[in-house]
Design a protein around this motif. Structure first.
Motif, PDB file in Angstrom:
ATOM      1  N   ALA A  64       0.014   0.964  -8.295  1.00 19.40           N
ATOM      2  CA  ALA A  64       0.800   2.065  -8.864  1.00 19.40           C
ATOM      3  C   ALA A  64       2.143   2.205  -8.154  1.00 19.40           C
ATOM      4  O   ALA A  64       2.258   1.906  -6.958  1.00 19.40           O
ATOM      5  CB  ALA A  64       0.018   3.366  -8.749  1.00 19.40           C
ATOM      6  N   HIS A  65       3.155   2.618  -8.903  1.00 13.96           N
ATOM      7  CA  HIS A  65       4.479   2.901  -8.336  1.00 13.96           C
ATOM      8  C   HIS A  65       4.959   4.241  -8.862  1.00 13.96           C
ATOM      9  O   HIS A  65       4.494   4.701  -9.910  1.00 13.96           O
ATOM     10  CB  HIS A  65       5.493   1.840  -8.771  1.00 13.96           C
ATOM     11  CG  HIS A  65       5.191   0.460  -8.291  1.00 13.96           C
ATOM     12  ND1 HIS A  65       5.259   0.093  -6.975  1.00 13.96           N
ATOM     13  CD2 HIS A  65       4.803  -0.656  -8.962  1.00 13.96           C
ATOM     14  CE1 HIS A  65       4.951  -1.191  -6.858  1.00 13.96           C
ATOM     15  NE2 HIS A  65       4.651  -1.662  -8.050  1.00 13.96           N
ATOM     16  N   CYS A  98      10.617   4.079  -4.459  1.00 16.14           N
ATOM     17  CA  CYS A  98       9.216   4.345  -4.776  1.00 16.14           C
ATOM     18  C   CYS A  98       8.629   5.036  -3.553  1.00 16.14           C
ATOM     19  O   CYS A  98       8.649   4.469  -2.463  1.00 16.14           O
ATOM     20  CB  CYS A  98       8.484   3.037  -5.071  1.00 16.14           C
ATOM     21  SG  CYS A  98       6.684   3.224  -5.114  1.00 16.14           S
ATOM     22  N   ILE A 100       5.696   5.590  -2.865  1.00 19.99           N
ATOM     23  CA  ILE A 100       4.432   4.956  -2.466  1.00 19.99           C
ATOM     24  C   ILE A 100       4.720   3.740  -1.577  1.00 19.99           C
ATOM     25  O   ILE A 100       4.043   3.502  -0.593  1.00 19.99           O
ATOM     26  CB  ILE A 100       3.624   4.535  -3.722  1.00 19.99           C
ATOM     27  CG1 ILE A 100       3.336   5.765  -4.589  1.00 19.99           C
ATOM     28  CG2 ILE A 100       2.340   3.808  -3.331  1.00 19.99           C
ATOM     29  CD1 ILE A 100       2.793   5.456  -5.973  1.00 19.99           C
ATOM     30  N   HIS A 101       5.762   2.982  -1.988  1.00 19.18           N
ATOM     31  CA  HIS A 101       6.201   1.819  -1.206  1.00 19.18           C
ATOM     32  C   HIS A 101       7.648   2.077  -0.838  1.00 19.18           C
ATOM     33  O   HIS A 101       8.551   1.711  -1.597  1.00 19.18           O
ATOM     34  CB  HIS A 101       6.092   0.535  -2.030  1.00 19.18           C
ATOM     35  CG  HIS A 101       4.744   0.362  -2.673  1.00 19.18           C
ATOM     36  ND1 HIS A 101       4.494   0.678  -3.973  1.00 19.18           N
ATOM     37  CD2 HIS A 101       3.578  -0.087  -2.147  1.00 19.18           C
ATOM     38  CE1 HIS A 101       3.213   0.432  -4.245  1.00 19.18           C
ATOM     39  NE2 HIS A 101       2.627  -0.029  -3.162  1.00 19.18           N
ATOM     40  N   MET A 104      10.844  -0.073  -1.524  1.00 16.27           N
ATOM     41  CA  MET A 104      11.296  -0.442  -2.878  1.00 16.27           C
ATOM     42  C   MET A 104      12.405   0.502  -3.317  1.00 16.27           C
ATOM     43  O   MET A 104      12.152   1.704  -3.465  1.00 16.27           O
ATOM     44  CB  MET A 104      10.142  -0.309  -3.885  1.00 16.27           C
ATOM     45  CG  MET A 104       9.094  -1.391  -3.813  1.00 16.27           C
ATOM     46  SD  MET A 104       7.749  -1.016  -4.979  1.00 16.27           S
ATOM     47  CE  MET A 104       8.579  -1.097  -6.563  1.00 16.27           C
TER      48      MET A 104
HETATM   49 CU    CU Z   1       5.796   1.218  -5.390  1.00 18.53          CU
END
Ligand code: CU
Lengths: 111, 180
Positions: A64-65, A98, A100-101, A104
């Motif tokens: 997921a992003h 992102c 989450i990451h 990115m």
């Molecule tokens: Cu991500």
């Protein structure tokens, strides 16, 4: 006196015509662009648009992003699973990432 | 002298992956079978979820916790995809010497993580995540992908690599923050 009434009538007429003409003009066209999220990257990672354009983000990854405005988290999507998409109506230039990451990143430029 | 000990203990996982490359080739020309490749791939993902569980118990750092949450969600997503694929391919993951070595190394790491506290924990956890992702990436690229026979299994492993590389950059970013 008559002259004045006549000319104000003409002015009103011109204004009305102008208003009608404006109303008939097509509104500036809203474009819908796509940013693909694939192999942990926003593609394209740098996109130039007009104010009011829409950008559709589509996630092709198995993880997921999300898409989050970077400087003050002004806007954010919820997490997008594989195959899901989210559309942003552009109000201004922005750096996004992102959440989450966090490595990115992407950029939206308004011209 | 002391420095050597630390450098030796860190890349434990790398060592076990490399070892397998060697012993695997010595025992049989072919190396790992697809069921063995699948087992190693799933186990490597499960281990990182186990590490994250300890982070939730021991860390208060929002960056570390966010990273651990990402590891949990992403490695779960990878496992789900892997399970779906092997089910479709009718491949039953088979435990092998590399799986066992990975699990044994993970036990040692978990003990180390369990005994660390506070900011010290954060550094040990993130340092291990950097090392662990490096060795898993190298194992997938140099052992699992070349040895996987089924094309879909091979391309699945290839698809996982970018996520692992992003995890590595993310871990390195958090590590820099912690060392500031
Ligand atoms: Cu991500």
């Amino acid at each position: 006196m008559k002259q004045l009434a006549y000319s104000s009538g003409v002015v009103t007429g011109i204004i009305l015509l102008l208003l009608m003409w404006t109303a008939c003009q097509p509104a500036p066209r809203v474009r819908e662009l796509t940013v693909e999220i694939a192999q942990m990257q926003f593609v394209p990672a740098d996109i130039t648009v007009h104010k009011g354009d829409k950008i559709r983000f589509v996630n092709h990854d198995m993880v997921a992003h999300d898409i989050t405005e970077e400087t003050s988290k002004k806007w954010s999507s919820s997490p997008l699973q594989l195959g899901q998409s989210w559309t942003l109506e552009v109000t201004g230039s922005a750096n996004y990432y992102c959440s989450i990451h966090e490595v990115m990143k992407g950029k939206i430029r308004v011209e | 002298m002391k420095k050597n000990v630390i450098q030796l203990s860190r890349p434990l996982v790398v060592a076990s992956f490399l070892l397998l490359g060697v012993t695997g080739n010595a025992q049989q020309n072919k190396g790992l079978t697809d069921p063995e490749v699948a087992s190693v791939a799933v186990t490597a993902n499960q281990i990182d979820i186990e590490f994250a569980k300890i982070a939730f118990q021991h860390s208060r750092n929002p960056e570390v916790l966010n990273f651990a949450k990402t590891m949990t969600n992403d490695h779960n997503a990878v496992i789900n995809q892997a399970v779906a694929l092997v089910t479709k391919l009718k491949v039953t993951p088979q435990t092998n010497s590399l799986t066992r070595q990975l699990l044994a190394d993970a036990e040692k790491t978990k003990k180390k993580l369990q005994s660390a506290k506070g900011a010290g924990f954060d550094k040990v956890y993130i340092g291990n995540e950097v090392a662990y992702h490096r060795s898993v990436i190298s194992a997938i690229e140099t052992v699992l992908i070349p040895q996987a026979e089924n094309a879909e299994l091979k391309s699945f492993l290839q698809a996982v690599v970018p996520a692992l590389k992003t995890h590595l950059s993310h871990a390195e970013m958090v590590e820099k923050m912690l060392n500031k």
